[in-house]
Write an enzyme that holds these catalytic residues in place. Structure first.
Site, short mmCIF file in Angstrom:
data_model
loop_
_atom_site.label_atom_id
_atom_site.label_comp_id
_atom_site.label_asym_id
_atom_site.label_seq_id
_atom_site.Cartn_x
_atom_site.Cartn_y
_atom_site.Cartn_z
CB CYS A 180 -0.91 -0.01 1.23
SG CYS A 180 -2.02 1.41 1.33
NE ARG A 237 -9.83 -2.06 -1.04
CZ ARG A 237 -8.89 -1.65 -0.19
NH1 ARG A 237 -8.12 -0.63 -0.53
NH2 ARG A 237 -8.73 -2.24 0.98
#
Length: 497
Positions: free
Chosen positions: A317, A416
């Site tokens: 991430c 998302r």
């Protein structure tokens, strides 16, 4: 603008102080079981896992194959939602068809199917067994069983039919769908069977194999529902939830989870409200991700079954670098644990916490559980394994598996991250992780380490571990002390060894 009077800390900045190890603290007495969904304090949760590990809601991680393996090992997978609703529901259904000890029928053929074609079909199956039906489909009338041991292509010829080599239904012992696994295994051993077809309405609904007997003993921690089917979770989003939730519930999903990098949102509250209004107490929807007590309270009051903690801490991430939001995983977890415990005292309802991100080692998992997490969600950890859906490939003599984040362009999961249907920028990367072998072996090794840590801390269950664990921050100098370089011995360089 407000600045919190703290330093944002990671899990690697803490160590556990050993507690008194008593005679009761042995590997056999340690229980790693954890609640997965909200429940009244003092009561048992509706869904519990024996191994506090769940797989991330990612394309590179949570396939049906991995979901089956992880459920057998006592954990639970969340099938990713970055696909069409019908595809995700089919993945869930594929897992739910696995009943502990009862196999689904992988291969069905018609009586007129040539043995050459049958051999090709059986080559891709684990147990080399096919059910012969009237129409060659799983819903067809049961005619017989045929396995690799029932024919030889050189002897019988590729054009010979399955019907001429099968063991016909009339000569086979079968069992009704109501049979218990213990009774089925008793029939197998008493009558020297290698397979017991379970029949309902004239068709085979499952198979019990003699070869699975030891496996069932091995997977005694399996996550199963009231019908002994393997449990599985599924990711959802706050856009098409009115269509996706019903499809996943019909497929049999045990737990749902909102998939978002930032869950402190009115959209998640609306999704939780819809699920509650539509299904009442029969649906469990986790929410998140969050990094502070305010966000936890908001989602708990909206009805979240559990709350995921962590923003930007995942190995794949880049949210912190791209957007400047997040918090060190330890700081986030400690804050949310306080809010969780306060909520439980005020309402009498316990809402489990999932630590999602910042877990680079088994030791980090132990620290997260000690800090108050009920279970941990892992992406990279599972992406390395045989059962993950990504490709295995060799680079410079080393084996790797592909791994990409849901915020990467490869995933194309723009919604998302609130990017309105296209990827304007990435919040994840696309790369490789070192191949690590079997899920079963890897999870057992992690369980052994967590168990050993709890024994050293004098705890035999996670609730006691939450309550009694003592942690201490680690200085930069402490890191240096444990990081001294050692030249490792190369194996088999000395013939005298």
């Amino acid at each position: 603008m407000k600045i919190l009077p703290e330093i944002s800390r990671t899990l690697s900045e803490y160590l556990l102080i050993p507690g008194l190890t008593t005679e009761d603290c042995t590997p056999d007495t340690v229980d790693l079981g954890a609640p997965m969904v909200r429940h009244r304090v003092g009561e048992d949760p509706a869904v519990r896992v024996a191994t506090p590990l769940v797989s991330a809601i990612m394309q590179a991680v949570s396939s049906p194959a991995l979901a089956v393996a992880l459920a057998q090992a006592g954990g639970l997978s969340f099938i990713h939602q970055n696909q069409r609703i019908e595809e995700q529901a089919a993945d869930v259904l594929a897992v739910k068809r696995h009943k502990a000890g009862f196999r689904t029928v992988d291969v069905t053929v018609a009586a007129q199917t040539p043995l050459g074609e049958l051999a090709r079909l059986l080559a891709d199956t684990e147990h080399g067994l096919a059910v012969v039906t009237e129409n060659g489909e799983a819903d067809g009338a049961f005619l017989g069983i045929i396995s690799r041991d029932d024919f030889h292509l050189e002897r019988h010829g590729a054009l010979e039919t399955a019907g001429n080599r099968m063991r016909g239904r009339e000569g086979l012992m079968t069992a009704p769908a109501s049979v218990s696994l213990s009774d089925a295994n008793e029939l197998i051993w008493r009558h020297h069977l290698d397979v017991l077809p379970v029949v309902e309405g004239g068709r085979v609904v499952s198979l019990v194999l003699k070869s699975d007997y030891q496996a069932h003993k091995t997977y005694h921690r399996a996550s199963v529902d009231g019908e002994k089917r393997l449990r599985v979770g599924a990711g959802i989003n706050s856009r098409d939830y009115k269509d996706r939730i019903p499809a996943l519930m019909e497929a049999g999903a045990d737990v749902l989870c909102l998939d978002s990098s930032d869950g402190y949102s009115v959209y998640q509250a609306k999704t939780l409200e819809f699920a509650r209004d539509a299904y009442g107490e029969d649906v469990f929807v986790g929410a998140g991700n969050v990094v502070d007590g305010r966000a936890f309270r908001y989602l708990a009051e909206a009805g979240a079954a559990f709350v995921k903690v962590g923003i930007g801490g995942g190995a794949i991430c880049t949210t912190r670098e791209q957007k400047g939001i997040g918090r060190g995983q330890a700081s986030a977890l400690l804050d949310v644990v306080q809010a969780r415990d306060a909520y439980a005292r005020e309402t009498g309802v316990y809402v489990p916490l999932c630590c999602d991100g910042g877990l680079l080692s088994d030791a980090h998992m132990a620290v997260a559980l000690a800090m108050g997490a009920d279970f941990v969600m892992l992406g990279r950890y599972f992406a390395r394994l045989d059962e993950s859906p990504s490709r295995k490939l060799q680079i410079d003599g080393q084996w790797y598996k592909e791994y990409w984040g849901e915020g990467s362009r490869r995933a194309q999961n723009a919604a998302r991250y609130g990017q309105r249907g296209r990827m304007a920028f990435e919040e994840g990367v696309d790369g490789y992780v070192p191949y690590a072998g079997s899920l079963y072996d890897t999870v057992e090794r992690t369980r052994a380490k967590l168990t050993s840590t709890m024994i050293s801390c004098g705890s035999t269950n996670l609730r006691d571990f939450h309550r009694d664990a003592v942690l201490v921050p680690v200085s930069a100098e402490s890191f240096k002390q444990t990081g001294a370089e050692v030249q490792l011995r190369r194996p088999a360089i000395d013939a005298g060894e």
